[in-house]
Scaffold this motif. Structure first.
Motif, short mmCIF file in Angstrom:
data_model
loop_
_atom_site.label_atom_id
_atom_site.label_comp_id
_atom_site.label_asym_id
_atom_site.label_seq_id
_atom_site.Cartn_x
_atom_site.Cartn_y
_atom_site.Cartn_z
N LYS A 173 0.80 -1.39 -0.07
CA LYS A 173 -0.08 0.08 -0.09
C LYS A 173 0.90 1.29 -0.09
O LYS A 173 0.45 2.16 -0.80
CB LYS A 173 -1.00 0.06 1.16
CG LYS A 173 -1.51 1.17 1.12
CD LYS A 173 -2.74 1.14 2.33
CE LYS A 173 -3.57 2.35 2.25
NZ LYS A 173 -4.49 2.39 3.45
N LEU A 226 -8.08 -2.47 0.06
CA LEU A 226 -7.44 -2.56 -1.31
C LEU A 226 -7.91 -4.01 -1.96
O LEU A 226 -7.64 -5.04 -1.35
CB LEU A 226 -5.93 -2.53 -1.39
CG LEU A 226 -5.25 -1.24 -0.99
CD1 LEU A 226 -3.65 -1.29 -1.25
CD2 LEU A 226 -5.70 -0.41 -2.08
N SER A 246 -4.77 0.48 -8.45
CA SER A 246 -3.53 1.07 -8.08
C SER A 246 -2.98 1.91 -9.23
O SER A 246 -3.46 1.62 -10.52
CB SER A 246 -2.48 0.11 -7.55
OG SER A 246 -2.37 -0.94 -8.82
#
Length: 202
Positions: free
Chosen positions: A146, A179, A201
């Protein structure tokens, strides 16, 4: 807490007739070398739009190195070990109390069950420590992904890599904000590979 990292084996099952092992529930220790290699491979400075290739899975790391890899980075490792070791000790004590008061067993069977539980105490405690270290490492790896906006990870199609990447998927869903990711298995240049792709992303 003084932590020793070592392999103990699959989950132990206990009864008045003896002790056996569930081979489908392996000790998390067996995944730690792969996990540590991934942490080392991914935790570095990145430049934009560059693909990094690191060879992993070629060596087994010493137990102390495994611990150091996680400990030298910010993590909740020691707190997790303390928590799960305490919980496991409580679970063992509860199992022993239940064995001692089980109305379906005669006194001899109660003693056998209690002894089997005591024999397994160090075994269960070590498995708990190994599991704590594994999940602390998985959480650390998810935080690195992340933090550095890593878009994907490709590894050889080995069961240990698949297990670790599935765990990382769960950790990515648990962080805030979560995520999403996908795991695909495909052939690349004649070899099966696993790809963990982080959705959304950049």
């Amino acid at each position: 807490m003084d932590v020793t990292l070592k392999y103990v084996g699959p989950k132990a099952l206990f009864s008045v007739t003896g002790i056996c092992f569930d081979n489908s529930k392996e000790d998390k220790f067996i995944y730690l070398s792969v996990l540590a290699e991934l942490i080392e491979a991914l935790d570095h400075e990145y430049t934009s739009d560059q693909c990094y290739v690191v060879e992993t899975g070629s060596k087994l790391l010493d137990e102390n190195i495994l611990l150091d890899i996680i400990r030298k980075r910010p993590s909740t490792l020691d707190e997790q070990i303390e928590y799960w070791a305490g919980k496991t000790a409580e679970d063992i004590d509860d199992d022993i109390k239940r064995a001692q008061s089980n109305p379906l067993l005669n006194p001899e069977e109660r003693d056998v069950l209690k002894n089997n539980l005591e024999i397994l105490r160090p075994y269960r405690m070590q498995r708990s420590i190994n599991k704590s270290i594994y999940y602390a490492g998985v959480t650390l790896l998810a935080s690195i992904i992340k933090r550095d906006n890593i878009q994907y990870i490709v590894t050889p199609m080995y069961p240990k890599f698949l297990h670790v990447l599935h765990s990382v998927q769960g950790a990515l869903r648990a962080i805030h904000p979560p995520l999403d990711s996908t795991i695909d298995i495909y052939e690349d240049q004649g070899h099966l590979v696993i790809k963990l792709k982080i959705l959304g992303s950049r």
